[in-house]
Design a protein around this motif. Structure first.
Motif, mmCIF file in Angstrom:
data_model
loop_
_atom_site.group_PDB
_atom_site.id
_atom_site.type_symbol
_atom_site.label_atom_id
_atom_site.label_comp_id
_atom_site.label_asym_id
_atom_site.label_seq_id
_atom_site.Cartn_x
_atom_site.Cartn_y
_atom_site.Cartn_z
ATOM 1 N N GLU A 1 0.819 -1.216 0.000
ATOM 2 C CA GLU A 1 0.000 0.000 0.000
ATOM 3 C C GLU A 1 0.859 1.276 0.000
ATOM 4 O OE1 GLU A 1 0.258 -2.211 2.367
ATOM 5 O OE2 GLU A 1 -0.031 -1.436 4.385
ATOM 6 N N PHE A 2 2.115 1.133 0.434
ATOM 7 C CA PHE A 2 2.954 2.327 0.504
ATOM 8 C C PHE A 2 3.566 2.698 -0.844
ATOM 9 C CE2 PHE A 2 2.806 0.875 4.905
ATOM 10 C CZ PHE A 2 2.351 2.035 5.497
ATOM 11 N N SER A 3 3.347 1.865 -1.854
ATOM 12 C CA SER A 3 3.878 2.228 -3.173
ATOM 13 C C SER A 3 3.165 3.463 -3.725
ATOM 14 C CB SER A 3 3.750 1.042 -4.137
ATOM 15 O OG SER A 3 2.390 0.664 -4.225
ATOM 16 N N ARG A 4 2.043 3.837 -3.101
ATOM 17 C CA ARG A 4 1.342 5.071 -3.497
ATOM 18 C C ARG A 4 2.166 6.313 -3.159
ATOM 19 N NH1 ARG A 4 -2.569 5.904 0.018
ATOM 20 N NH2 ARG A 4 -2.241 3.996 1.158
ATOM 21 N N TRP A 5 3.024 6.205 -2.153
ATOM 22 C CA TRP A 5 3.815 7.367 -1.754
ATOM 23 C C TRP A 5 4.942 7.579 -2.763
ATOM 24 C CZ3 TRP A 5 4.659 6.736 4.274
ATOM 25 C CH2 TRP A 5 3.392 6.718 4.887
ATOM 26 N N LYS A 6 4.772 8.586 -3.607
ATOM 27 C CA LYS A 6 5.753 8.753 -4.674
ATOM 28 C C LYS A 6 6.646 9.969 -4.457
ATOM 29 C CE LYS A 6 3.907 6.001 -8.318
ATOM 30 N NZ LYS A 6 2.675 5.476 -7.680
ATOM 31 N N ASN A 7 6.068 11.061 -4.031
ATOM 32 C CA ASN A 7 6.911 12.232 -3.759
ATOM 33 C C ASN A 7 6.606 12.788 -2.377
ATOM 34 O OD1 ASN A 7 4.630 13.910 -3.924
ATOM 35 N ND2 ASN A 7 4.863 14.088 -6.146
ATOM 36 N N LEU A 8 7.414 13.769 -1.978
ATOM 37 C CA LEU A 8 7.334 14.295 -0.619
ATOM 38 C C LEU A 8 5.909 14.643 -0.211
ATOM 39 C CD1 LEU A 8 9.065 15.343 1.843
ATOM 40 C CD2 LEU A 8 8.828 17.582 0.812
ATOM 41 N N LEU A 9 5.166 15.224 -1.133
ATOM 42 C CA LEU A 9 3.815 15.669 -0.805
ATOM 43 C C LEU A 9 2.934 14.498 -0.354
ATOM 44 C CD1 LEU A 9 1.946 18.137 -0.783
ATOM 45 C CD2 LEU A 9 1.313 17.596 -3.123
ATOM 46 N N ASP A 10 3.101 13.317 -0.997
ATOM 47 C CA ASP A 10 2.318 12.142 -0.596
ATOM 48 C C ASP A 10 2.578 11.786 0.865
ATOM 49 O OD1 ASP A 10 1.446 11.991 -3.220
ATOM 50 O OD2 ASP A 10 3.092 10.672 -3.810
ATOM 51 N N TYR A 11 3.848 11.862 1.264
ATOM 52 C CA TYR A 11 4.215 11.538 2.645
ATOM 53 C C TYR A 11 3.609 12.569 3.588
ATOM 54 C CZ TYR A 11 7.890 8.482 0.703
ATOM 55 O OH TYR A 11 8.579 7.525 0.033
ATOM 56 N N THR A 12 3.758 13.860 3.201
ATOM 57 C CA THR A 12 3.262 14.929 4.074
ATOM 58 C C THR A 12 1.750 14.805 4.240
ATOM 59 O OG1 THR A 12 4.990 16.252 3.051
ATOM 60 C CG2 THR A 12 3.482 17.404 4.475
ATOM 61 N N GLN A 13 1.062 14.506 3.141
ATOM 62 C CA GLN A 13 -0.402 14.409 3.225
ATOM 63 C C GLN A 13 -0.838 13.192 4.042
ATOM 64 O OE1 GLN A 13 -1.359 14.901 -0.910
ATOM 65 N NE2 GLN A 13 -1.792 17.083 -0.644
ATOM 66 N N ALA A 14 -0.089 12.083 3.906
ATOM 67 C CA ALA A 14 -0.403 10.897 4.714
ATOM 68 C C ALA A 14 -0.219 11.212 6.194
ATOM 69 C CB ALA A 14 0.493 9.742 4.297
ATOM 70 N N LEU A 15 0.828 11.990 6.491
ATOM 71 C CA LEU A 15 1.116 12.403 7.876
ATOM 72 C C LEU A 15 -0.029 13.240 8.436
ATOM 73 C CD1 LEU A 15 3.372 13.066 10.178
ATOM 74 C CD2 LEU A 15 3.830 15.055 8.793
ATOM 75 N N ILE A 16 -0.514 14.185 7.615
ATOM 76 C CA ILE A 16 -1.600 15.050 8.084
ATOM 77 C C ILE A 16 -2.867 14.239 8.337
ATOM 78 C CG2 ILE A 16 -3.128 16.956 7.389
ATOM 79 C CD1 ILE A 16 -0.735 18.080 5.805
ATOM 80 N N LYS A 17 -3.098 13.254 7.477
ATOM 81 C CA LYS A 17 -4.302 12.433 7.610
ATOM 82 C C LYS A 17 -4.320 11.727 8.963
ATOM 83 C CE LYS A 17 -6.999 9.597 4.497
ATOM 84 N NZ LYS A 17 -6.879 8.614 3.433
ATOM 85 N N GLU A 18 -3.147 11.256 9.366
ATOM 86 C CA GLU A 18 -3.083 10.535 10.634
ATOM 87 C C GLU A 18 -2.961 11.486 11.825
ATOM 88 O OE1 GLU A 18 -0.619 6.691 12.137
ATOM 89 O OE2 GLU A 18 -1.252 6.907 10.050
ATOM 90 N N MET A 19 -2.328 12.631 11.601
ATOM 91 C CA MET A 19 -2.110 13.593 12.694
ATOM 92 C C MET A 19 -2.635 14.951 12.244
ATOM 93 S SD MET A 19 1.760 12.459 13.533
ATOM 94 C CE MET A 19 2.146 10.772 13.922
ATOM 95 N N PRO A 20 -3.934 15.161 12.432
ATOM 96 C CA PRO A 20 -4.576 16.339 11.833
ATOM 97 C C PRO A 20 -4.018 17.682 12.325
ATOM 98 C CG PRO A 20 -6.200 14.840 12.803
ATOM 99 C CD PRO A 20 -4.863 14.312 13.169
#
Lengths: 907, 157
Positions: free
Chosen positions: A662-681
């Motif tokens: 499922e983590f293959s969706r994380w392609k660039n920095l923004l994907d990581y940052t957005q995933a982080l925000i989703k978990e830690m609003p």
């Protein structure tokens, strides 16, 4: 609201702020006018006569008169001309005088291509030298590892001494001689003592003070590939510009941020970067192959396969994160090992103190100021922080706040505050109220009223101040007379203040100090006063760490005692700096596999069974949160070799290979940052502090290289005659080339300051809405911590007991060093030269009692071990206390509070 | 060479210091006392002045090199300061300077080998009404002519 005025410049009418001088106004209007002695952070002195303009009485006045723009207040209806032929001729003439003694050595000068004097000379039109006589020459001085001195180039603008002495509080640089033999230097060769001396590189308009670290691996400024970065050497988060050529980081410059560091940096931040080029850098993956006892190099694919296999076959994987790694890196590791098995690699004590600081700011009603706002505070109380060594740029800001009260005395005389020389003449040595309470004498003492005592004594003073401000605040009992008198006068000063500020932190490892500082602020608020509260944090992402929350190192130690784990992943963290050696040893022994992601060899990488080479700040993108709670993005400067990747990219690749598809969706920095925000609003918004990777201006990326960049077709000629394809950057809207949009980029994406005719750092004027104000589009970064106006926090009540020295025992207090206490900067050769040798600090009374001097050596029992340390005597230290320099190379790590016994003395 | 203030000068410094709000302000008179004792002001002298006043050596050097009346290299027993500013120039100041140079056989800013004389060209010393003039150490000699100048120099030998 600023009063507006209409002025006419060269026939055009402008509406401008009347509180500024004419030069500032002209530059804010983005018109060009030459200047030397004026500096936006230091005001006007009218010394260089360079910014002359014509001023006319009224519309009938055709002749006009010459005036210095920097000395003229803006007046409604003012008529001036920059383009007037007489004014132009005058300015060219002044440059010609200034240049009579200039060596014209631009081709061999380090400043060349980024020189304000070059720019101004060209702008004035002066190009033919008429002076036929001998030029005066000087001997240069050795000024330490950071600065190179070349006095012949000097044009006597006096900016260096004004910055060094007036702005930064240094006293070992001065001006000597008179007439044509004026000399700026020290009274003899030696290392410049001030921690902000490096700013002379940018303050000097020409090449008198140049960056000696750049000189050691010199490259022309226009040949640098640069990116916007954030300093990693303390928790203040100053904005920097990092420049690279041929795979080496070459230098750090100030990246102006109107809310954070403004025009300046400290020397640790400016010169600590060389760890990136260190021989101890880890550049290839290292694996311990089966049956082998030592690590051997592996390629990227093998490393990923092997490590993924280890993770797949492990029953339990524990992850250790780091306050010097980005939010994204820590979050990705946490995703790999799951929240349950993720721990922060900092001791519980530090973690809980930082959490406490964050909670006070986030759940209370007290606002924390930005670095720039600290300069504007008029009364400052500092509890327990040796700011010059723990958060240097805050110390520099406090030095400016000292001027806030005295400067007001200029107002009745109708002296504008930008009239620096006149204001200083009026103010003389008068200083605004600043109070410093620390265990030992500090550099800020010279502008402050001081208090000396143990951490508990300092906290008791804090409680006493709170008690004096508001009667319902908990009070310390059995106060001695000194504390009573001092707390009374501090509370009076605070009550009178317009914009008071309390500064504290976790440096002394004392919860009571953090609490006492909050109590003062609460008491002020109860009394209906305005107040701000600033906490320092030790590392570049310490605040980000506690905002993410989780568990600390001590809990990791407990967890492995309870439950067997086989694999440990440590990211960007040397655990041997965090806790006592035996404890870390015992912990590491519990694991079969220790995978370490880091960029520099340290005690922890020595224990690894696999090492992954990750990018330092210069080879990574990510987000840090500074002490103020400001999330700031730093960008990759260059791509060294393909194995060096961001920690988060390595971890994600390992996750994907080990089956977490499922983590293959994380392609660039923004994907990581957005995933982080989703978990830690509560990190919401950090994805938009910079434009997304897909951002383009007129379809173009922002180039990291200026348009004069040279050699790109030749620099790889030893390997191939074909120009290789430049590396692609999927994480940012910037390119690693010179192609792209040539106008001004958004404020968070400025890779260098440049404007036509403005090649030096002075080009910053063109990027600001007004001189000294915010950058166009707003200063970058987002504050994640804002106070809750209606919060009613209750007072802390843990008033500590008075400190009583015990016979034959010394209570250790942590001592910090700007050069030495930071993990990364000590790998830079220049910084290394200035790191003090291990020592123990004693009070003069104790030294006399033990009959020791500065040459003596003491034998101490610390944590079951015996250490021998030479003595340093500090005049401020109280008897019964001993200063212990923490994390200084060669010192062991101890847990505070700790008392030691002296078992032997060698005189 | 070690420089130490004499006991007498130390007490003079003490009384000078009392006239000023802080010791930095007393620097100029103290430098004069030092120059009086030592003839000129060396780096060692500056360091000692800094020590006695409790200020930084870098500040002493700044002041000592700014003012031309502090000598940072040796001068003669008789230090001749010949004025060539406007009034003196009009009344023959340069001739007086030339005559001095010729008579003593040394250039401006030089000292005779026997250490007796040194010449300095100076700006206005405030004696325009009696131009041309020169000062020998602290004494003014006014309405100079070549003859008078020779007479004075001979009397000093």
């Amino acid at each position: 609201m600023a009063k507006m005025a209409k002025i006419i410049i060269d026939g055009k009418t402008y509406e401008v702020d009347s509180s500024k001088n004419l030069l500032e106004t002209i530059l804010s209007l983005k018109l060009n006018l030459q200047y030397f002695c004026w500096h936006p952070a230091m005001g006007s002195v009218g010394a260089c006569r360079q910014c002359a303009v014509k001023k006319y009485r009224d519309e009938n006045d055709k002749a006009g008169k010459l005036f210095m723009a920097c000395m003229e207040p803006v007046v409604d209806g003012m008529r001036v001309s920059i383009e007037d032929p007489e004014a132009k001729e005058f300015r060219a003439g002044v440059i010609e005088w200034l240049m009579t003694n200039h060596p014209h050595d631009c081709p061999v000068c380090d400043e060349g291509g980024e020189c304000h004097l070059q720019d101004m000379t060209l702008m004035s039109g002066h190009n033919y030298r008429r002076f036929r006589y001998k030029k005066r020459t000087y001997r240069n001085q050795y000024l330490g590892p950071f600065l190179h001195h070349e006095m012949n180039r000097c044009i006597q603008c006096y900016r260096c001494v004004r910055f060094y002495r007036d702005y930064a509080g240094g006293d070992d640089l001065n001006v000597f001689g008179v007439h044509s033999s004026v000399y700026f230097g020290r009274h003899e060769d030696g290392v410049l003592e001030n921690e902000f001396a490096g700013n002379l590189v940018e303050v000097c308009p020409t090449g008198v003070f140049t960056d000696n670290t750049l000189f050691q691996h010199y490259t022309r400024k226009w040949d640098l590939t640069s990116a916007p970065s954030v300093c990693v050497h303390c928790g203040v988060g100053c904005n920097t510009l990092a420049g690279e050529r041929y795979g080496k980081l070459r230098r750090i410059l100030t990246r102006y941020n109107g809310q954070v560091n403004g025009y300046f940096l400290c020397d640790r931040g400016r010169f600590g970067y060389e760890f990136v080029n260190s021989e101890k850098r880890i550049r290839k993956p290292m694996l311990r192959l089966s049956g082998e006892n030592r690590l051997s190099e592996a390629d990227e694919e093998t490393a990923i396969t092997e490590i993924s296999a280890i993770i797949k076959s492990s029953r339990k994987v524990m992850g250790i994160g780091s306050p010097r790694a980005s939010l994204e890196a820590n979050f990705t590791l946490r995703s790999l090992v799951s929240e349950r098995n993720f721990y922060w690699g900092v001791p519980e004590q530090e973690f809980s103190l930082l959490t406490k600081e964050m909670n006070i700011l986030r759940q209370g009603s007290i606002r924390t100021p930005s670095l720039r706002e600290i300069e504007k505070c008029d009364v400052v109380v500092i509890l327990g922080e040796d700011l010059t060594n723990t958060a240097p740029m805050i110390a520099l800001a406090v030095r400016q706040s000292v001027r806030q009260v005295p400067v007001q005395s200029a107002t009745p005389y109708k002296i504008p505050h930008w009239q620096d020389a006149a204001v200083r003449e009026l103010v003389q040595d008068e200083k605004g109220p600043v109070f410093v309470a620390t265990p030992y004498a500090t550099k800020l003492d010279s502008v402050a009223r001081t208090f000396r005592g143990s951490a508990d004594e300092i906290a008791r003073l804090g409680y006493a101040i709170a008690g004096a401000i508001s009667s319902d605040a908990p009070k310390a009992d059995n106060l001695n007379e000194e504390v009573c008198v001092l707390s009374e006068s501090i509370s009076k000063a605070l009550n009178k203040a317009e914009r008071p500020l309390i500064i504290a932190g976790q440096s002394l490892k004392s919860e009571a100090i953090v609490n006492a500082a909050a109590n003062i602020a609460y008491a002020m608020r109860k009394a209906g006063k305005n107040v701000e509260l600033c906490y320092t944090v030790p590392e570049c992402n310490s605040m980000g760490m506690v905002m993410m929350g989780g568990k600390a190192l001590d809990q990791a130690f407990h967890a492995v005692e309870k439950e067997a784990m086989d694999t440990l992943i440590i990211m960007e963290n040397d655990l041997f700096r965090r806790d006592e050696k035996q404890a870390v040893d015992r912990f590491l022994k519990r694991f079969k596999n220790i995978i370490v992601l880091d960029y520099i060899e340290n005690a922890t990488t020595e224990r690894a069974t696999a090492i992954i080479p990750v990018g330092s700040f210069a080879e990574s993108d990510g987000t840090f949160v500074n002490n103020e709670g400001r999330a700031q993005r730093f960008y990759q400067v260059f791509v060294p070799n393909k194995e060096i990747k961001e920690s988060w990219r390595w971890v994600r690749n390992i996750m994907v290979t080990s089956g977490m598809k499922e983590f293959s969706r994380w392609k660039n920095l923004l994907d990581y940052t957005q995933a982080l925000i989703k978990e830690m609003p509560y990190f919401t918004g950090i994805d938009t502090i910079t434009p997304p990777p897909g951002f383009r201006i007129a379809g173009r990326k922002i180039p990291r290289e200026p348009y004069r960049y040279s050699g790109r077709t030749a620099m790889h000629a030893d390997k191939t005659v074909h120009e290789p394809k430049p590396p692609e950057d999927v994480d940012s809207p910037m390119s690693f080339t010179m192609e792209g949009y040539r106008g001004q980029p958004p404020s968070s994406l400025i890779p260098f300051f440049w404007s036509p005719g403005w090649n030096s750092a002075q080009a910053i004027n063109k990027y600001q809405i007004e001189v000294g104000g915010p950058l166009h589009g707003g200063d970058p970064g987002k504050r994640l911590i804002e106070p809750l106006p209606n919060a009613k926090p209750s007072y802390f009540t843990d008033v500590p007991k008075a400190f009583a020295p015990r016979e034959g025992e010394w209570m250790l207090v942590p001592v910090y060093h700007i050069f030495g206490s930071d993990e990364l900067s000590v790998h830079s050769p220049g910084v290394r030269e200035l790191v003090p040798k291990p020592y123990i600090m004693l009070s003069p009374d104790d030294a006399a009692r033990l009959q020791v001097t500065s040459d003596s050596e003491l034998e101490l029992g610390i944590g079951g071990q015996v250490e021998r340390l030479p003595v340093k005597i500090n005049l401020g230290l109280r008897p019964g206390l001993a200063g212990y320099p923490v994390t200084l190379p060669g010192m062991s790590v101890v847990r505070f509070p700790v008392s030691v016994k002296i078992s032997g003395v060698k005189k | 060479m070690d420089f130490k203030f004499t006991e007498e000068n130390l007490s003079r410094i003490e009384s000078v210091r009392k006239k000023y709000p802080d010791s930095k302000a007393a620097l100029m008179p103290v430098l004069y006392i030092a120059q009086e004792q030592n003839g000129y002001i060396t780096r060692e002298v500056m360091d000692e002045v800094a020590l006695v006043l409790g200020i930084k050596a870098v500040d002493v050097l700044g002041v000592a090199t700014f003012y031309t009346m502090y000598h940072t290299s040796p001068v003669g027993k008789y230090h001749l300061q010949v004025c060539t500013n406007v009034s003196c120039m009009l009344k023959g100041g340069y001739e007086m300077l030339e005559e001095t140079v010729k008579k003593l056989g040394i250039g401006v800013n030089e000292v005779t080998p026997d250490g007796k004389f040194s010449i300095e060209e100076v700006e206005c010393m405030g004696s325009c009404g009696t131009a041309p003039m020169m000062a020998v150490n602290n004494d003014y000699f006014e309405n100079l002519t070549k003859e008078k100048l020779n007479e004075i120099l001979d009397s000093l030998k």
